[in-house]
Design a protein around this motif. Structure first.
Motif, mmCIF file in Angstrom:
data_model
loop_
_atom_site.group_PDB
_atom_site.id
_atom_site.type_symbol
_atom_site.label_atom_id
_atom_site.label_comp_id
_atom_site.label_asym_id
_atom_site.label_seq_id
_atom_site.Cartn_x
_atom_site.Cartn_y
_atom_site.Cartn_z
ATOM 1 N N GLU A 105 1.766 -14.388 -77.973
ATOM 2 C CA GLU A 105 2.356 -13.067 -77.419
ATOM 3 C C GLU A 105 3.106 -13.503 -76.315
ATOM 4 O O GLU A 105 3.923 -12.265 -75.520
ATOM 5 C CB GLU A 105 1.297 -12.186 -77.386
ATOM 6 N N PRO A 112 -3.527 -9.554 -73.335
ATOM 7 C CA PRO A 112 -3.619 -10.631 -74.453
ATOM 8 C C PRO A 112 -4.632 -11.670 -74.339
ATOM 9 O O PRO A 112 -5.276 -12.039 -75.650
ATOM 10 C CB PRO A 112 -2.356 -11.474 -74.256
ATOM 11 N N GLY A 113 -5.121 -12.119 -73.407
ATOM 12 C CA GLY A 113 -6.139 -13.078 -73.215
ATOM 13 C C GLY A 113 -7.457 -12.210 -73.790
ATOM 14 O O GLY A 113 -8.534 -12.970 -73.982
ATOM 15 N N GLU A 155 3.553 -11.388 -69.022
ATOM 16 C CA GLU A 155 3.485 -10.195 -69.870
ATOM 17 C C GLU A 155 4.515 -9.196 -69.158
ATOM 18 O O GLU A 155 5.207 -8.502 -69.989
ATOM 19 C CB GLU A 155 2.048 -9.536 -69.986
ATOM 20 N N SER A 169 -4.001 -18.202 -85.113
ATOM 21 C CA SER A 169 -2.675 -17.448 -84.619
ATOM 22 C C SER A 169 -1.858 -16.792 -85.597
ATOM 23 O O SER A 169 -0.700 -16.553 -85.074
ATOM 24 C CB SER A 169 -2.251 -18.220 -83.319
ATOM 25 N N PRO A 197 -6.854 -10.787 -78.065
ATOM 26 C CA PRO A 197 -5.833 -11.449 -78.724
ATOM 27 C C PRO A 197 -5.467 -10.762 -80.185
ATOM 28 O O PRO A 197 -6.404 -10.160 -80.723
ATOM 29 C CB PRO A 197 -6.368 -12.877 -79.105
ATOM 30 N N VAL A 204 -3.003 -16.251 -77.823
ATOM 31 C CA VAL A 204 -2.493 -15.359 -76.531
ATOM 32 C C VAL A 204 -0.873 -16.279 -76.259
ATOM 33 O O VAL A 204 -0.295 -15.294 -75.900
ATOM 34 C CB VAL A 204 -3.389 -16.256 -75.359
#
Length: 238
Positions: free
Chosen positions: A157, A232-233, A129, A184, A236, A154
């Motif tokens: 991203e 993100p985890g 990230e 996704s 999501p 995830v």
């Protein structure tokens, strides 16, 4: 898959290893096993399993995408170096950047690269990230890879912000990846990607299913992504 079978299997796929490359894989295996006694790199340590489930499996991306040019690759969460280092051994012209959040794994990778005597590799101890926000690296890689790191919502991203426009993000997954891709789809589109192909195949000998998901980077990723480490985890994009 013993080392000889490994060499023969790659040859059948059009990848012919030199004696030096064969030796590099042998050094890779020995170094992996030695370090695995000190830090947790992999649960797979049997030689035949490592050659099949790590080395061959990593190189399988090259069965469906061209790695023969001097491309810049970023491997997110590479752990013990999969898939980028087996690919680098096979295709020495690749320029490889590995990002991993655990300093001990980065130390292993540095020693491994020295033992393999390979150049054109850089290792960064960082969260994906944070790395994806760095202007030096953001949207600068021809190919971004991730193998067994996280779900596609995830991964998208973490990886698409690093993929340059016109580049590709390649996610290497196990079986039943279709649902992950479906889940996704919003994230992939929002982050500038477009699904190209899902390649499905089985590993030799054991016939376990694998999927290679190729995402084309069509548009720039909005500046707000990736979000802060951990977000993100936990949350999501859906």
């Amino acid at each position: 898959m013993n080392p000889k079978q490994f060499v023969e299997a790659l040859h059948q796929k059009g990848i012919k290893l030199s004696d030096k490359q064969i030796e590099q894989f042998a050094i890779y295996y020995q170094t992996l096993v030695e370090w695995n006694e000190k830090i947790n790199l992999t649960a797979i340590t049997d030689e035949e399993d490592v050659y099949l489930k790590h080395f061959y499996d990593s190189i399988s991306a090259a069965f469906y995408h061209d790695f023969t040019e001097e491309l810049h690759i970023c491997d997110v969460g590479a752990g013990a170096g999969f898939p980028s280092i087996p690919l680098k051994i096979c295709f020495p012209d690749l320029q490889v950047t590995i990002v991993d959040s655990l300093k001990k794994r980065v130390n292993f990778l540095n020693e491994l690269a020295a033992k393999l005597e390979i150049n054109g590799m850089v290792f960064h101890h960082d969260r994906a990230e944070t790395f994806g926000k760095n202007k030096k690296f953001r949207e600068s890689f021809d190919i971004v890879t991730a193998r067994a790191v996280a779900r596609m919502t995830v991964l998208s991203e973490l990886c698409l912000p690093l993929t340059k426009k016109s580049g590709v993000f390649i996610a290497m997954k196990g079986s039943h990846s279709d649902q992950e891709v479906t889940d996704s789809s919003t994230a992939i589109k929002l982050l500038g990607g477009n699904l190209d192909t899902i390649h499905t195949f089985t590993l030799p000998n054991e016939n376990s299913e694998r999927s290679i998901i190729v995402i084309d980077k069509k548009r720039n990723t909005p500046n707000k992504y990736p979000r802060k480490p951990g977000v993100p985890g936990k949350k999501p994009i859906v």
